[in-house]
Scaffold this active site. Structure first.
Site, PDB file in Angstrom:
ATOM      1  N   GLY A 138     -16.778   6.396 -12.659  1.00 57.07           N
ATOM      2  CA  GLY A 138     -17.225   5.508 -13.732  1.00 57.07           C
ATOM      3  C   GLY A 138     -17.277   4.054 -13.301  1.00 57.07           C
ATOM      4  O   GLY A 138     -18.315   3.415 -13.365  1.00 57.07           O
ATOM      5  N   GLY A 176     -11.869  11.503 -12.154  1.00 56.22           N
ATOM      6  CA  GLY A 176     -11.621  11.841 -10.762  1.00 56.22           C
ATOM      7  C   GLY A 176     -10.400  11.153 -10.199  1.00 56.22           C
ATOM      8  O   GLY A 176     -10.018  11.382  -9.059  1.00 56.22           O
ATOM      9  N   ASN A 222       1.886   9.288  -8.883  1.00 56.19           N
ATOM     10  CA  ASN A 222       1.469  10.354  -7.972  1.00 56.19           C
ATOM     11  C   ASN A 222       1.034   9.694  -6.673  1.00 56.19           C
ATOM     12  O   ASN A 222       0.024   8.984  -6.622  1.00 56.19           O
ATOM     13  CB  ASN A 222       0.318  11.152  -8.596  1.00 56.19           C
ATOM     14  CG  ASN A 222      -0.120  12.321  -7.732  1.00 56.19           C
ATOM     15  OD1 ASN A 222      -0.123  12.236  -6.496  1.00 56.19           O
ATOM     16  ND2 ASN A 222      -0.495  13.416  -8.362  1.00 56.19           N
ATOM     17  N   LYS A 277      -0.313  10.714  -4.071  1.00 55.05           N
ATOM     18  CA  LYS A 277      -1.610  11.096  -3.509  1.00 55.05           C
ATOM     19  C   LYS A 277      -2.759  10.463  -4.289  1.00 55.05           C
ATOM     20  O   LYS A 277      -3.650   9.827  -3.709  1.00 55.05           O
ATOM     21  CB  LYS A 277      -1.737  12.614  -3.535  1.00 55.05           C
ATOM     22  CG  LYS A 277      -2.983  13.141  -2.853  1.00 55.05           C
ATOM     23  CD  LYS A 277      -2.964  14.656  -2.798  1.00 55.05           C
ATOM     24  CE  LYS A 277      -3.999  15.154  -1.797  1.00 55.05           C
ATOM     25  NZ  LYS A 277      -3.898  16.600  -1.581  1.00 55.05           N
ATOM     26  N   THR A 278      -2.750  10.627  -5.606  1.00 55.74           N
ATOM     27  CA  THR A 278      -3.879  10.106  -6.387  1.00 55.74           C
ATOM     28  C   THR A 278      -3.859   8.583  -6.433  1.00 55.74           C
ATOM     29  O   THR A 278      -4.918   7.947  -6.448  1.00 55.74           O
ATOM     30  CB  THR A 278      -3.888  10.700  -7.810  1.00 55.74           C
ATOM     31  OG1 THR A 278      -2.651  10.416  -8.457  1.00 55.74           O
ATOM     32  CG2 THR A 278      -4.118  12.196  -7.773  1.00 55.74           C
ATOM     33  N   GLN A 304      -6.913   6.191  -5.201  1.00 56.28           N
ATOM     34  CA  GLN A 304      -7.485   5.145  -6.054  1.00 56.28           C
ATOM     35  C   GLN A 304      -7.511   3.824  -5.305  1.00 56.28           C
ATOM     36  O   GLN A 304      -8.515   3.101  -5.318  1.00 56.28           O
ATOM     37  CB  GLN A 304      -6.609   4.957  -7.296  1.00 56.28           C
ATOM     38  CG  GLN A 304      -6.839   5.963  -8.366  1.00 56.28           C
ATOM     39  CD  GLN A 304      -7.790   5.387  -9.396  1.00 56.28           C
ATOM     40  OE1 GLN A 304      -8.989   5.328  -9.159  1.00 56.28           O
ATOM     41  NE2 GLN A 304      -7.263   4.960 -10.505  1.00 56.28           N
ATOM     42  N   VAL A 329      -3.537   1.250 -11.208  1.00 54.99           N
ATOM     43  CA  VAL A 329      -3.992   1.151  -9.823  1.00 54.99           C
ATOM     44  C   VAL A 329      -5.515   1.160  -9.705  1.00 54.99           C
ATOM     45  O   VAL A 329      -6.041   1.180  -8.604  1.00 54.99           O
ATOM     46  CB  VAL A 329      -3.422   2.305  -8.963  1.00 54.99           C
ATOM     47  CG1 VAL A 329      -1.921   2.207  -8.872  1.00 54.99           C
ATOM     48  CG2 VAL A 329      -3.830   3.666  -9.510  1.00 54.99           C
ATOM     49  N   GLY A 330      -6.238   1.129 -10.819  1.00 58.86           N
ATOM     50  CA  GLY A 330      -7.682   1.332 -10.738  1.00 58.86           C
ATOM     51  C   GLY A 330      -8.456   0.195 -10.099  1.00 58.86           C
ATOM     52  O   GLY A 330      -9.459   0.411  -9.443  1.00 58.86           O
ATOM     53  N   GLU A 331      -8.012  -1.027 -10.333  1.00 64.09           N
ATOM     54  CA  GLU A 331      -8.866  -2.152  -9.965  1.00 64.09           C
ATOM     55  C   GLU A 331      -8.292  -3.104  -8.923  1.00 64.09           C
ATOM     56  O   GLU A 331      -9.036  -3.758  -8.198  1.00 64.09           O
ATOM     57  CB  GLU A 331      -9.231  -2.937 -11.237  1.00 64.09           C
ATOM     58  CG  GLU A 331     -10.149  -2.137 -12.116  1.00 64.09           C
ATOM     59  CD  GLU A 331     -10.300  -2.704 -13.505  1.00 64.09           C
ATOM     60  OE1 GLU A 331     -11.335  -3.290 -13.801  1.00 64.09           O
ATOM     61  OE2 GLU A 331      -9.360  -2.563 -14.302  1.00 64.09           O
TER      62      GLU A 331
HETATM   63 MO1  MOS Z   1     -13.269  -0.630 -15.279  1.00 62.42          MO
HETATM   64  S1  MOS Z   1     -14.457  -2.150 -14.724  1.00 62.42           S
HETATM   65  O1  MOS Z   1     -12.170  -1.282 -16.218  1.00 62.42           O
HETATM   66  O2  MOS Z   1     -13.915   0.810 -15.546  1.00 62.42           O
END
Ligand code: MOS
Length: 756
Positions: A254, A482, A650, A652-653, A657, A721-723
């Site tokens: 996404g 994912g 986790n 691994k994940t 990320q 941890v996404g960004e």
């Molecule tokens: Mo994000 S840019 O917060 O999917």
């Protein structure tokens, strides 16, 4: 797997599964092809839709000839602004109802003859096969009356206006007199950076399968927020929210591009309503470029002043970015600059200009990704100017409290991140002289930069149900794109309730489930963690309540705080009962509890917290490049990111990320750019063959380390941890290139023509 932990502390509570490197629970379904994505749901009578895109950047449709398209055998309908059933207008954006952010643009497709960007959908063809729909779409002939359009950010920057701040962040700041301090400085740099627009290229292009049954709507969709999408569709199509069901069990990436509701979704639903058929609309890659926003380009000035010891005396960071005439959100370009360095004088301004382009949208660390490129490049240049090591310069200016507001910095461990990273990366072996390091004929450069992303959370409703056979079902309307969401939720629930991971089932991706957080802003896991913790505590209290008065129960008379969930039951010391025994004794087949969280409470807490503390995920990025001295080709040869993201749920994940953000950042540094024809506003490289995302051959082994210390101000100590890991990456590359070649590139991407 190269995740290692430094200074590991045990999080409070049980940690049997939390922290482990556990395989994704949805991995087998995805690798075997059993997982079904939005464009793969069969329906009897399914029809296929294709879009017709405007070819002018601004104007009016004066006529639209659909005769030839309609005559194609297999075409069911051709919808235009002349015959399409109306949609209601998009709701106004309000942060009290974040679902209003789901409006990618307020443009009311097919209810208007106005064109706001080159690529705006102006017609939809519905046909018996996707090929027929696409072919017939090519035969629709709109005529336009063009209007003057502004599509060039550099040419329009003088029209920029101050960007408004909001609940999620301020957009300007002044402390002391930064201009005067800059003018009087012993050492300074004053640089102007430019970054190009970027487009989303998730592996799964956006797709919708829409089915009406009377006034009930079911939508299979690739989305980052089933909740936002459900409300938005209910509003646009004038049906009660409960009549809309959005299903999104699998999403192929996404990155922010699936956070809003874009034209493909709306027009699939509209086409299904108009034709009375189930309709699928799967965007082509080019269709994504035409209808899904991307990252704004930017022009940024960063000026830094320092005394002889390298203590910063002034920081100035100003930015111009763009939105669209038809919508878009200002991005937080100076967000990192607000909080990273101590200085007595600070001046920050963000401004935006509206262009006649598809509105920009969220794209992994919107604002911070490009803002840290400018800031961290300038810090590196100042280190060169001062003759000081760039790690040392950063450490000398690491603040104890927030540089602007004076708030407490919640759990800041940048010093530790740099110390560990420098040691592991071999930073001390770096010869600071530009061009001094070689490997054969390759010039070698080493660069560092700081990563920064604010850490927040949203409300989440979660139910937890315990069945007599010991199965635990966790239900929350969140999404799995994912990154491992379902897996980490299972780990959390298993630990909180003291049951094996195998007996936990997580249900998500269905808007009929309890309302969950959107997958955005690196907030989803922390948001859901609070709900899981609360629901687990409720479940324990409920179960104890069933037996604490029962004669003969080993838990008789126990208070909740004396009881521990472990080994599949509740125990007070050695005495206890399994969950199955408790349910049996109470004559119950199952017990279900819900944790509910309201939006108003969330807003109040966010505002209260913001006055008290500043919280962010941070990191130290270490990059090594090799530059060919003749062609100036840049190859990234080594990478280490050391991150402070709180508790790692986790291993691994989380590492995947973080690594993914670095890969995306390397693309931003070296190859990604959306090219816009300034005469027509047309995207000139709307395909993966001309918009270059990194491939395996471009990416070296990436080492990721996490400090893995819980942040006591966040649920389960985790920060998201996404960004964070995309931030600082482009600067680390630019700084390494500067070290290898002596050349400072101020304009992304760093293509070889800029070094020759
Ligand atoms: Mo994000 S840019 O917060 O999917």
């Amino acid at each position: 797997m190269s995740v290692k932990y430094a200074e590991t502390e045990q999080a409070t509570g049980a940690t049997k599964y939390v922290g482990q490197a556990i395989d994704r629970v949805d991995g087998p379904a995805k690798t075997t092809g059993e997982a079904k994505f939005a464009a793969e749901y069969p329906y009897p009578g399914l029809a296929y839709a294709a879009l017709v895109h405007a070819t002018v950047p601004r104007g009016r449709i004066t006529a639209i000839d659909t005769a030839e398209a309609s005559a194609v055998r297999g075409v069911i309908d051709v919808l235009t602004h002349e015959n399409a059933p109306p949609m209601k207008p998009a709701p106004r954006t309000s942060l009290l109802d974040p679902s209003t952010l789901a409006s990618g643009t307020p443009v009311n497709y097919l209810a208007t003859d106005e064109v706001h960007w080159n690529g705006q959908p102006v017609a939809v063809v519905v046909a018996e096969t996707p090929e027929t729909a696409r072919y017939a779409a090519s035969l629709v002939r709109p005529s336009y009356e063009g209007l003057p359009a502004a599509v060039d950010l550099a040419a329009e920057q003088h029209n920029a206006v101050p960007q408004k701040g909001n609940l999620l962040g301020e957009t300007s700041a002044d402390k002391g007199d930064a201009q005067a301090a800059l003018a009087a400085a012993l050492h300074s740099v004053d640089l102007t950076f430019t970054t190009p627009p970027h487009n989303h290229n998730a592996i799964e292009p956006h797709a919708t399968t829409a089915v009406w049954d009377g006034d009930r709507l079911t939508v299979h969709e690739a989305t980052q927020s089933i909740t936002w999408m459900r409300r938005h569709l209910a509003q646009r199509f004038g049906v009660p929210e409960k009549n809309v069901r959005v299903l999104s069990p699998y999403v192929g990436g996404g990155f922010g591009g699936k956070g809003s509701v874009w034209a493909g979704t709306l027009l699939a639903v509209l086409a299904a309503r108009a034709t009375g058929r189930p309709v699928r609309l799967a965007l082509t890659r080019e269709g994504v470029y035409h209808t899904v926003g991307g990252r704004t380009g930017s022009i940024q000035r960063v000026a830094l002043a320092a005394d002889a010891d390298g203590a910063l005396t002034a920081i100035l960071h100003t930015s111009v970015s763009r939105t669209g005439r038809g919508g878009g959100h200002g991005e937080q370009i100076t967000a990192g600059t607000r909080h990273l360095y101590a200085a007595p004088n600070i001046h920050l301004r963000q401004s935006t200009v509206r262009l006649d382009l598809l509105p920009n949208t969220f794209m992994r660390a919107p604002g911070e990704s490009i803002g840290t490129f400018a800031l961290e490049s300038a810090v590196d240049e100042l280190a060169c100017e001062l003759g000081l090591d760039p790690v040392e310069l950063r450490l000398r200016n690491e603040p104890d409290r927030d540089p602007l507001g004076g708030q407490k910095l919640a759990h800041r461990r940048l010093r530790e991140a740099y110390a560990l990273g420098a040691e592991r990366f071999g930073w001390h072996e770096r010869d600071p002289r530009p061009g001094a390091m070689r490997d054969g004929r390759w010039l070698v450069g080493m660069g560092v930069a700081t990563a920064y992303h604010p850490s927040m959370r949203m409300p989440a409703n979660v139910t937890v149900r315990l069945d007599a056979d010991g199965t635990v079902v966790v239900r929350c309307g969140l999404q799995e794109m994912g990154m491992g969401t379902a897996t980490v939720l299972g780990q959390m629930a298993a630990d909180e309730l003291g049951v094996p991971l195998a007996s936990v089932r997580v249900e998500y991706g269905d808007s009929d489930l309890p309302v969950g957080p959107g997958a955005g802003g690196s907030m989803q896991t922390a948001s859901a963690a609070a709900g899981v913790q609360d629901a687990a505590a409720k479940l324990k209290r409920t179960l104890l309540g069933l037996v604490r008065r029962a004669p003969g129960s080993p838990l008789r008379g126990r208070r909740p705080d004396e009881v521990e969930a472990r080994d599949g039951g509740l125990y007070a010391g050695a005495a206890g009962q399994t969950y199955a025994e408790i349910l049996k004794a109470a004559g119950r087949g199952h017990v279900e509890v819900e944790s509910k969280a309201g939006m108003l409470g969330f807003v109040a807490r966010t505002l209260r917290e913001r006055r008290r503390l500043v919280r962010a995920a941070t990191g130290a990025q270490f990059c090594e490049v090799r530059v060919d001295p003749d062609t100036m080709e840049v190859r990234v040869s080594r990478w280490l990111g050391v991150f402070d993201v709180g508790t790692v749920i986790n291993a691994k994940t989380a590492a995947s990320q973080l690594r993914g953000g670095i890969v995306m950042g390397i693309g931003m540094a070296l190859s990604e750019q959306t090219l816009i024809d300034h005469r027509s506003g047309r995207v000139m490289n709307a395909s993966l063959s001309e918009y270059h995302v990194p491939v395996h051959a471009d990416i070296p082994h990436i080492d990721v380390l996490c400090l893995d210390e819980p942040d006591s101000t966040m649920p389960m100590g985790l920060r998201g941890v996404g960004e964070v890991s995309i931030t600082g990456v482009a600067a680390a590359v630019a700084n390494a290139v500067r070290h290898a070649t002596g050349r400072r590139v101020l304009d992304l991407p760093i293509t070889l023509d800029k070094l020759l």
